[in-house]
Scaffold this motif. Structure first.
Motif, PDB file in Angstrom:
ATOM      1  N   PRO A  14       7.265  -5.463 -12.280  1.00  0.00           N
ATOM      2  CA  PRO A  14       6.627  -5.583 -10.964  1.00  0.00           C
ATOM      3  C   PRO A  14       5.766  -6.854 -10.899  1.00  0.00           C
ATOM      4  CG  PRO A  14       6.369  -3.381 -11.858  1.00  0.00           C
ATOM      5  CD  PRO A  14       6.894  -4.217 -12.966  1.00  0.00           C
ATOM      6  N   PRO A  63       5.751 -14.219  -2.319  1.00  0.00           N
ATOM      7  CA  PRO A  63       6.585 -13.120  -2.829  1.00  0.00           C
ATOM      8  C   PRO A  63       5.900 -11.768  -2.769  1.00  0.00           C
ATOM      9  CG  PRO A  63       6.759 -15.021  -4.268  1.00  0.00           C
ATOM     10  CD  PRO A  63       5.673 -15.325  -3.293  1.00  0.00           C
ATOM     11  N   VAL A  64       4.608 -11.729  -3.131  1.00  0.00           N
ATOM     12  CA  VAL A  64       3.887 -10.464  -3.086  1.00  0.00           C
ATOM     13  C   VAL A  64       3.744  -9.986  -1.645  1.00  0.00           C
ATOM     14  CG1 VAL A  64       1.707  -9.305  -3.613  1.00  0.00           C
ATOM     15  CG2 VAL A  64       2.662 -10.960  -5.229  1.00  0.00           C
ATOM     16  N   HIS A  67       7.010  -8.579  -0.496  1.00  0.00           N
ATOM     17  CA  HIS A  67       7.226  -7.271  -1.128  1.00  0.00           C
ATOM     18  C   HIS A  67       6.448  -6.179  -0.395  1.00  0.00           C
ATOM     19  CE1 HIS A  67       7.907  -4.351  -4.320  1.00  0.00           C
ATOM     20  NE2 HIS A  67       6.587  -4.139  -4.376  1.00  0.00           N
ATOM     21  N   GLN A  71       7.724  -2.905   1.904  1.00  0.00           N
ATOM     22  CA  GLN A  71       7.242  -1.549   1.639  1.00  0.00           C
ATOM     23  C   GLN A  71       6.693  -0.890   2.901  1.00  0.00           C
ATOM     24  OE1 GLN A  71       4.408  -1.862  -1.587  1.00  0.00           O
ATOM     25  NE2 GLN A  71       5.877  -0.994  -3.016  1.00  0.00           N
TER      26      GLN A  71
END
Length: 795
Positions: A14, A63-64, A67, A71
């Motif tokens: 992760p 990127p985070v 992500h 979600q």
């Protein structure tokens, strides 16, 4: 964020963040919680409904952020609250964030198709105002388009037309700088260089930008850059002495307290979000019990960094419980400069009002909210577009682009007496005000190196009035040379691109910055030349009168009687008029003086020449009468002589009359002979009339000269033919030379030449004809006898 290496044989780990916690962002997240708790405890906003939340750390990483966006949009997140009272737990209504423009762009592309509203508190990229690409994006902080316009107006306000520009190599920096450069171009500001970089690029790139700044001539640097990138650049600039520069900053760094440690930027000026006060927030931030700290990894990291101790069972530097959060100096506890934190506060309340408008109804001043009503994020999105409220003194609303009303605080980095740097508000900017009134300054600035004088940053100094700008080849429009205005043209403003000619009757002053009336010039009685000519004119008239007096006194003497005394007196009278008529040529020309001067000159001179011609004919007739058998004098007696003079003069009168009737002379302003002054002169009206008058005088003079030459050798001691010959020779010579001199003489000298010709020919006549006789009458009376006359005649 940790860098990951993929071997493509196992699932990647992760995404995990690295580095230390940013305490300002921690304060912002706590402000969100504070606002939600205020709303949940409110009896007016969403009464009976509780809002839940979940906080994610994007680590300022795209990127985070992507992500997390996936979600949230998939609805697979853990439930916010577990219990029967949470009817829609786990269902995403809106997102507060992101703080950065680039992560916000990435998130908006993902959640936009799902109609999930996103309200950012610090993403300022102007590109996010495009509702075609980002239909669900809102923000409580103004767009960089407004900040770019404000920065351009600020630069223009202080007269800086030559600047350097640096930016972060990101959506925030590139788009913000593009907006600024466009606004600066409209304001006439030139950019010497525009460089981009970010902290992840090689050090050589940072060094290159630093070297460009050191070598540049622009005093002012506009930095559309994030704090992290600027920190790296300022550290590089500190390694090697750099010329002083005036920094102009964007909101992202100019109000960041962490940046105040760089004295290199002392005197920096920029726009920041207006400071605000959130009642109760400071107490909420300081309400950190040991149990709350221990229960949160984020608070644990913050606590251990702040007090340099360890929580738990560490063997050394164990936190003993005496730590007091009020004693530390940290952005987390500093609520004196609440700027972005207030944007978070307003974002939460905007979403709450949108939800309130979707689920609540007012009936008889009572608000009823149905917490069991199922709403979708699209409904919240629709209501968010209509939100307009005031909270804690702050107005909140969004325009068609999802942007708020743009207001900024103008801040200045000023050094205190202790040497530290503090942020001082020196003005404000309100984009909603009329054009030209947006910027208001209410305090003095401290500039680079502590100066109180506004620094100068121009490629070329301003061109003063009297010059015009000429662009330097191959350089921006702010680089130019100052060229003096050409003859006859002026410029009355600084930095004038063109010179313009003065009106016809005006001429530039020495500096060529204003047009002055041209001096009017004419032959005046007050100037030396006019006085001299007037003196000769009056002197000549007096001489003619004195000569007439002498002749009248000795009118019975042989020499006077032998030379036709009647014609002599008439000639002296006409000479007197000739001398006096030259006075009409001196002084300011008027309609009457112009007509008088030429006609009086023409008539008096013809009268004069007619008298001379009559005397010449008398000499010839007298000689012929002495021959045997000839009695011609009876055909040219006194009556015929008078008739001859009157006839010749009458012809000139007719010529002058026709001239005055058909096209008379008139006063005229001559603007062509001299560019810098006006010559007031008499225009001829009809050139034919003028040359007819002169031609007739010349014709009579030539005729008289021919007759005088024929009679010059007649055996008479007092024969006037010789004297008339000399006088006519002088007369003709004067008027022959007059013609080219008259044509070529400029301005008032044309009049002077004409007066000189009148006086010279008049003096020639009086001196040649009458001077020898007066000399004999006054100084040789023994020769003024009939006997002497007869003896000479016989010889």
């Amino acid at each position: 964020m940790h860098a990951m290496k993929h071997n493509y044989t196992t699932m990647p780990d992760p995404l995990r963040c690295s580095g230390s916690i940013v305490t300002r962002e921690l304060r912002n997240s706590r402000a969100m919680i504070f606002a939600i708790e205020e709303i949940n405890n409110s009896t007016e906003l969403l009464p009976g409904i509780k809002l839940g939340y979940q906080i994610y750390d994007s680590c300022a990483s795209v990127p985070v952020s992507v992500h997390v966006a996936f979600q949230l949009s998939s609805g697979l997140d853990p439930m916010f609250y577990i219990g029967d009272n949470c009817s829609q737990s786990g269902k995403m209504m809106a997102i507060v964030g992101e703080s950065g423009s680039t992560p916000s762009i990435s998130m908006s592309h993902i959640i936009g198709p799902f109609n999930i509203p996103q309200v950012s508190y610090f993403a300022t990229c102007a590109c996010l105002s495009d509702k075609q690409q980002y239909p669900s994006f809102f923000r409580t902080i103004p767009s960089d388009q407004f900040q770019a316009d404000a920065l351009a107006k600020l630069v223009k306000h202080f007269g800086w037309t030559w600047i350097g520009a640096i930016r972060s190599d990101s959506d925030y920096g590139n788009n913000g700088m593009a907006s600024f450069l466009d606004a600066a171009h409209k304001e006439g500001i030139c950019v010497e260089y525009s460089e981009s970089f970010n902290k992840y690029q090689p050090r050589s790139r940072i060094q290159r930008v630093a070297d460009i700044i050191r070598r540049s001539t622009a005093m002012v640097i506009v930095a559309f850059i994030i704090s992290g990138d600027l920190t790296i650049l300022l550290e590089e600039l500190s390694l090697k002495p750099s010329p002083p520069r005036q920094w102009i900053g964007s909101e992202s760094w100019v109000t960041n307290p962490d940046m105040l440690r760089f004295s290199l930027c002392a005197g920096a000026v920029g726009f920041g979000i207006e400071r605000s006060v959130i009642p109760g927030l400071r107490d909420f931030l300081l309400d950190l019990s040991p149990s709350k700290v221990a229960a949160s990894p984020v608070f644990t990291e913050f606590w251990e960094d702040a007090f340099n101790c360890r929580l738990g069972k560490s063997e050394k530097n164990v936190c003993d419980g005496s730590e007091d959060i009020e004693t530390i100096q940290s952005p987390y506890t500093d609520t004196s400069q609440l700027r972005i934190t207030n944007m978070v506060y307003k974002a939460v309340y905007a979403i709450a009002h949108a939800i309130h408008n979707a689920v609540c109804q007012e009936s008889y001043a009572i608000t009823h909210c149905d917490k069991l009503t199922s709403i979708e994020s699209k409904q919240v999105l629709t209501q968010l577009k209509k939100v307009k409220f005031s909270q804690n003194g702050y107005d909140v609303s969004f325009d068609a682009n999802g942007d708020p009303v743009a207001t900024y605080e103008l801040v200045n980095w000023q050094k205190t007496e202790s040497g530290s740097i503090e942020l001082v508000a020196v003005g404000h900017y309100d984009a909603s005000l009329p054009v030209g009134q947006e910027l208001h300054i209410n305090r003095n600035f401290t500039w680079v190196e502590g100066s109180t004088e506004v620094p100068v940053s121009v490629c070329s100094d301003s061109c003063p009035a009297g010059t015009r700008k000429v662009l330097q080849k191959g350089k921006p429009i702010c680089c130019y040379d100052c060229i003096p205005c050409p003859e006859g043209e002026i410029s009355n403003a600084t930095d004038s691109p063109d010179c313009f000619p003065c009106p016809k009757e005006f001429w530039p002053n020495a500096k060529r910055d204003t047009c002055l009336p041209k001096p009017v010039e004419f032959l005046s009685f007050n100037e030396a030349l006019g006085i001299i000519l007037a003196a000769f004119s009056v002197g000549g008239a007096c001489l003619a009168i004195i000569t007439a007096a002498v002749f009248h006194r000795h009118r019975t003497s042989p020499i006077v009687r032998a030379n036709n005394s009647e014609l002599s007196f008439l000639l002296l009278f006409s000479l007197t008029l000739c001398f006096l008529c030259s006075l009409t040529f001196i002084g300011e020309p008027s309609e009457w003086s112009c007509m008088l001067r030429h006609t009086a000159f023409g008539i008096t001179f013809v009268l004069c020449i007619s008298c001379v011609l009559g005397k010449t004919i008398v000499v010839l007739m007298a000689f012929k009468a002495t021959l045997p058998g000839r009695n011609v004098m009876k055909w040219f007696g006194p009556s015929q002589q008078r008739l001859t003079v009157v006839s010749f003069t009458f012809i000139q009168v007719i010529i002058c009359t026709l001239w005055l009737i058909l096209s008379p002379p008139f006063p005229m302003k001559n603007l062509t002979t001299y560019k810098e002054r006006i010559i007031l002169e008499c225009a001829l009206g009809s050139s034919i009339g003028f040359w007819a008058v002169l031609g007739y005088i010349g014709l009579l003079a030539v005729f008289c000269f021919v007759l005088a030459v024929l009679a010059r050798k007649l055996p008479d001691n007092f024969n006037e033919a010789k004297l008339i010959t000399f006088s006519m020779l002088i007369f003709c010579a004067v008027w022959i030379t007059f013609i080219p001199a008259y044509v070529s003489s400029p301005g008032k000298f044309t009049v002077a030449v004409e007066i000189f010709a009148i006086l010279a020919s008049s003096f020639g006549l009086i001196l040649c004809i009458f001077a020898p006789k007066c000399f004999i009458i006054l100084f040789k009376p023994e020769k003024n006898t009939k006997k002497h006359l007869m003896n000479k005649s016989q010889s």
